[in-house]
Design an enzyme around this catalytic site. Structure first.
Site, PDB file in Angstrom:
ATOM      1  N   ARG A  75       0.839  -1.206   0.000  1.00 47.76           N
ATOM      2  CA  ARG A  75       0.000   0.000   0.000  1.00 47.76           C
ATOM      3  C   ARG A  75       0.869   1.248   0.000  1.00 47.76           C
ATOM      4  O   ARG A  75       1.836   1.347   0.756  1.00 47.76           O
ATOM      5  CB  ARG A  75      -0.903  -0.003   1.226  1.00 47.76           C
ATOM      6  CG  ARG A  75      -1.873   1.174   1.310  1.00 47.76           C
ATOM      7  CD  ARG A  75      -2.651   1.122   2.614  1.00 47.76           C
ATOM      8  NE  ARG A  75      -3.462  -0.076   2.719  1.00 47.76           N
ATOM      9  CZ  ARG A  75      -3.848  -0.622   3.881  1.00 47.76           C
ATOM     10  NH1 ARG A  75      -3.460  -0.086   5.025  1.00 47.76           N
ATOM     11  NH2 ARG A  75      -4.600  -1.704   3.887  1.00 47.76           N
ATOM     12  N   ARG A 144      -1.346   7.112   9.675  1.00 49.38           N
ATOM     13  CA  ARG A 144      -1.404   6.575   8.318  1.00 49.38           C
ATOM     14  C   ARG A 144      -1.685   7.684   7.304  1.00 49.38           C
ATOM     15  O   ARG A 144      -1.513   8.856   7.609  1.00 49.38           O
ATOM     16  CB  ARG A 144      -2.432   5.459   8.266  1.00 49.38           C
ATOM     17  CG  ARG A 144      -2.069   4.298   9.208  1.00 49.38           C
ATOM     18  CD  ARG A 144      -2.928   3.092   8.995  1.00 49.38           C
ATOM     19  NE  ARG A 144      -2.544   1.965   9.836  1.00 49.38           N
ATOM     20  CZ  ARG A 144      -3.070   0.760   9.745  1.00 49.38           C
ATOM     21  NH1 ARG A 144      -4.015   0.515   8.848  1.00 49.38           N
ATOM     22  NH2 ARG A 144      -2.681  -0.218  10.538  1.00 49.38           N
ATOM     23  N   LYS A 215      -3.071   1.806  15.324  1.00 53.80           N
ATOM     24  CA  LYS A 215      -3.107   2.676  14.152  1.00 53.80           C
ATOM     25  C   LYS A 215      -3.785   4.006  14.473  1.00 53.80           C
ATOM     26  O   LYS A 215      -4.584   4.109  15.410  1.00 53.80           O
ATOM     27  CB  LYS A 215      -3.822   1.985  12.999  1.00 53.80           C
ATOM     28  CG  LYS A 215      -5.270   1.602  13.268  1.00 53.80           C
ATOM     29  CD  LYS A 215      -5.818   0.777  12.111  1.00 53.80           C
ATOM     30  CE  LYS A 215      -7.205   0.243  12.425  1.00 53.80           C
ATOM     31  NZ  LYS A 215      -7.728  -0.615  11.347  1.00 53.80           N
ATOM     32  N   LYS A 217      -5.463   7.650  12.456  1.00 53.29           N
ATOM     33  CA  LYS A 217      -5.912   8.187  11.188  1.00 53.29           C
ATOM     34  C   LYS A 217      -6.325   9.648  11.325  1.00 53.29           C
ATOM     35  O   LYS A 217      -7.011  10.013  12.276  1.00 53.29           O
ATOM     36  CB  LYS A 217      -7.077   7.356  10.639  1.00 53.29           C
ATOM     37  CG  LYS A 217      -6.699   5.888  10.396  1.00 53.29           C
ATOM     38  CD  LYS A 217      -7.874   5.067   9.895  1.00 53.29           C
ATOM     39  CE  LYS A 217      -7.458   3.633   9.627  1.00 53.29           C
ATOM     40  NZ  LYS A 217      -8.579   2.799   9.142  1.00 53.29           N
ATOM     41  N   CYS A 436     -15.044  -3.189   1.162  1.00 54.09           N
ATOM     42  CA  CYS A 436     -13.645  -3.538   1.429  1.00 54.09           C
ATOM     43  C   CYS A 436     -13.241  -4.704   0.534  1.00 54.09           C
ATOM     44  O   CYS A 436     -14.067  -5.307  -0.148  1.00 54.09           O
ATOM     45  CB  CYS A 436     -13.454  -3.897   2.892  1.00 54.09           C
ATOM     46  SG  CYS A 436     -14.216  -5.466   3.359  1.00 54.09           S
ATOM     47  N   CYS A 442      -7.939 -10.965   2.092  1.00 52.31           N
ATOM     48  CA  CYS A 442      -7.840 -10.412   3.442  1.00 52.31           C
ATOM     49  C   CYS A 442      -7.942 -11.531   4.472  1.00 52.31           C
ATOM     50  O   CYS A 442      -8.917 -12.294   4.488  1.00 52.31           O
ATOM     51  CB  CYS A 442      -8.930  -9.374   3.689  1.00 52.31           C
ATOM     52  SG  CYS A 442      -8.880  -8.696   5.373  1.00 52.31           S
ATOM     53  N   CYS A 481     -15.850  -8.256   7.423  1.00 51.69           N
ATOM     54  CA  CYS A 481     -15.667  -8.547   8.848  1.00 51.69           C
ATOM     55  C   CYS A 481     -15.983  -7.280   9.643  1.00 51.69           C
ATOM     56  O   CYS A 481     -16.129  -6.201   9.072  1.00 51.69           O
ATOM     57  CB  CYS A 481     -14.239  -9.029   9.125  1.00 51.69           C
ATOM     58  SG  CYS A 481     -13.015  -7.711   9.275  1.00 51.69           S
ATOM     59  N   CYS A 485     -13.362  -1.598   7.521  1.00 52.58           N
ATOM     60  CA  CYS A 485     -12.505  -0.799   6.643  1.00 52.58           C
ATOM     61  C   CYS A 485     -13.292   0.088   5.681  1.00 52.58           C
ATOM     62  O   CYS A 485     -12.771   1.102   5.226  1.00 52.58           O
ATOM     63  CB  CYS A 485     -11.571  -1.721   5.863  1.00 52.58           C
ATOM     64  SG  CYS A 485     -10.317  -2.512   6.887  1.00 52.58           S
TER      65      CYS A 485
END
Length: 572
Positions: A75, A144, A215, A217, A436, A442, A481, A485
């Site tokens: 990515r 990110r 993470k 954002k 996603c 994934c 899931c 995302c």
């Protein structure tokens, strides 16, 4: 014998002992194995890459005695989704030469390759850096990709938002030299091929040796254009505009979509309004927020390590006070400005300089060529013909910028020639939907998402038209899931994978993004999804108030009454 020393999660030890993210990645890159060890897998995320295995291939291989088919997802970090034609062409080359021949536009305005073999990983990331892009901090326990309104405009407001985006990227970037040593240096000579490489003192002035607990954002938006979904960010800067100038930002904190249904201590959350800052204060406020999360976020349990849990535990008053302590002075309260509109920037839009941009809707962000549609060929042709910049959106689509008035028909002709679907020819429900990746690559996916949503939309487009709702704007999002995302938990309607071929159906969020959805029905069978959605549409058509959006209607009537109304409403 008790101790006051907390037991840290395994990831904390991996980071602590990694020599600032280098680990033994260099050793493993030189080995002929097709996969990395578990510690390096965690470190590789900071470098912008995940190890995956194709579960479709795995099932086929299992029948002949084979095992998992490992590959890497790579990515990029592309602040604000801004990319040149040459960079896009190079990415398309990479997906053909070293990937699985597709390119994915993500919900954070960037690009990711799938199917890269371990043996090609160093070459792939090196070539990404050669075109002046990077994968550093595209994943991992750091800030990110910073998202920002992608619209190409000549006004001062959009210019200043982009300036802040770039400043935040620099201020919140990891400083470890391990990235350049591993990926940017010439693999044969050991010499760095770009400026910024080489060895030196290893220092992370912002993050320290263990980086963040989880993470992080960041996003920048406008009240009248929340196209980046600011309430879903850990840290959001909402521009406060007066007389055509940004006088400051309302700072939002604590958004986050991920959750683990089996762990009741976890939950999705939209951000909360914290304080107002001036443009001059914005970067330092961001650094202060990151430091508070760095020093006080949960490092014992990664399930509750996002900043939203720290804020839920402390409360906003304590959290704001700690941010002000790190910042060095008190902050003013937020102004009344808040989000109230969204523009997806699709189709033709004037830039303000006599030129035009064209937003091309890319279903679920997947760029590919087949006998029906040639999306990669379309983008190649546009980039070669116009050589202008492109912008990617958080709805996984792409914007071609700087098109002269006289070239508008030429652009449309290129799109039609390659049988890509014009934005104007896409249904409203499809245009406002995202999914996603999910299966097959994934590792977290429970159900289908990207491969399933198009057929779900196929089955609801005609009923929506019969109900007279085909022009109604609402967000429909799908994830394989609960990690969320595709930002399902603040959408008008959403499907989240819960068990094999079963989904949790959410309702009551909204396209503005400032309200959480609720669980309408759990464990909905895949075969029943379309019928459940049509029931909601029918109830909405029969019972909505004037001007009421779908999400607002679902919130007003509530879960129980919505189920009753859906059962009673006449179906198309």
């Amino acid at each position: 014998m008790s101790t006051d020393t907390p037991k840290l999660s395994a990831n904390e030890a991996i980071k602590e002992e990694s020599n600032f993210l280098k680990g033994t990645i260099d050793v493993e890159l030189s080995e002929s194995t097709d996969q990395f060890n578990k510690d390096n897998l965690q470190l590789l995320k900071f470098h912008g890459t995940y190890q995956q295995d194709d579960r479709d291939v795995r099932l086929a291989a299992k029948k002949t005695g084979g095992g998992k088919a490992f590959s890497m997802m790579v990515r990029c970090r592309i602040p604000g989704g801004r990319i040149t034609s040459d960079q896009m062409l190079a990415q398309l080359d990479l997906c053909d030469e070293l990937g699985n021949s597709t390119l994915k536009i993500t919900t954070r305005q960037t690009l990711q390759l799938h199917g890269v073999l371990k043996s090609d990983l160093q070459k792939t990331i090196n070539r990404i850096n050669e075109i002046q892009l990077s994968t550093l901090a595209a994943c991992g326990d750091v800030n990110r990709n910073v998202v920002c309104c992608p619209a190409k405009r000549t006004d001062e407001v959009h210019r200043d938002m982009q300036i802040l985006t770039d400043a935040l990227v620099v201020a919140l970037a990891p400083q470890t030299p391990a990235y350049h040593e591993l990926w940017v240096s010439d693999p044969e000579s050991g010499e760095t091929t770009l400026e910024g490489g080489g060895s030196g003192e290893v220092v992370e002035p912002l993050y320290g040796p263990t980086y963040l607990p989880r993470k992080f954002k960041v996003g920048i938006a406008l009240p009248d254009d929340n196209c980046i979904d600011i309430y879903a960010q850990d840290l959001g800067f909402l521009a406060v505009v007066r007389d055509g100038k940004i006088i400051g930002y309302n700072v939002l904190v604590g958004g986050g979509m991920g959750t683990t249904p089996s762990a009741k201590k976890t939950f999705p959350a939209i951000a909360k309004r914290m304080a107002f800052c001036t443009p001059e204060q914005a970067v330092d406020v961001a650094v202060a927020v990151v430091k508070v999360q760095r020093d006080h976020g949960n490092r014992e349990d990664r399930k509750i390590a996002r900043m939203k849990y720290l804020i839920a535990d402390w409360g906003m008053d304590k959290f704001r006070a700690k941010v002000e302590e790190y910042f060095g002075e008190p902050l003013k309260d937020c102004t009344e400005d808040d989000v109230h509109e969204v523009d997806d920037h699709m189709g033709w839009q004037e830039q303000g300089d006599g030129k035009w941009s064209y937003g091309l809707n890319i279903e679920n962000g997947r760029l590919y060529d087949n006998e029906k549609h040639q999306l990669k060929a379309t983008i190649r042709a546009v980039c070669n013909e116009f050589k202008t910049d492109l912008r990617m959106t958080t709805n996984q689509s792409i914007i071609f910028t700087d098109i002269e008035e006289g070239d508008r028909e030429k652009l449309i002709g290129i799109i039609r020639k390659h049988r890509a679907t014009l934005t104007e020819d896409i249904s409203t429900v499809r245009r406002w939907s995202i999914a996603c990746v999910a299966l097959p690559t994934c590792g977290l996916a429970i159900t289908e998402s990207e491969r399933r949503l198009p057929s779900i939309i196929d089955s609801i487009e005609q009923p929506l038209a019969k109900l007279g709702l085909d022009k109604e704007r609402f967000t429909l999002r799908m994830t394989g899931c609960p990690n969320g995302c595709a930002r399902p938990y603040n959408a008008d309607l959403a499907l989240v994978g819960k068990a094999k071929d079963k989904y949790t159906l959410f309702a009551g969020g909204g396209w503005v993004g400032d309200r959480m959805a609720y669980i309408y029905k759990d464990l909905v069978k895949d075969a029943d999804v379309a019928d459940e959605l049509i029931g909601i549409f029918s109830a909405y058509k029969s019972n909505r108030l004037d001007g009421e959006s779908l999400g607002t209607f679902c919130t007003r009537v509530g879960r129980d009454d919505l189920e009753v109304l859906a059962a009673a409403a006449p179906r198309p």
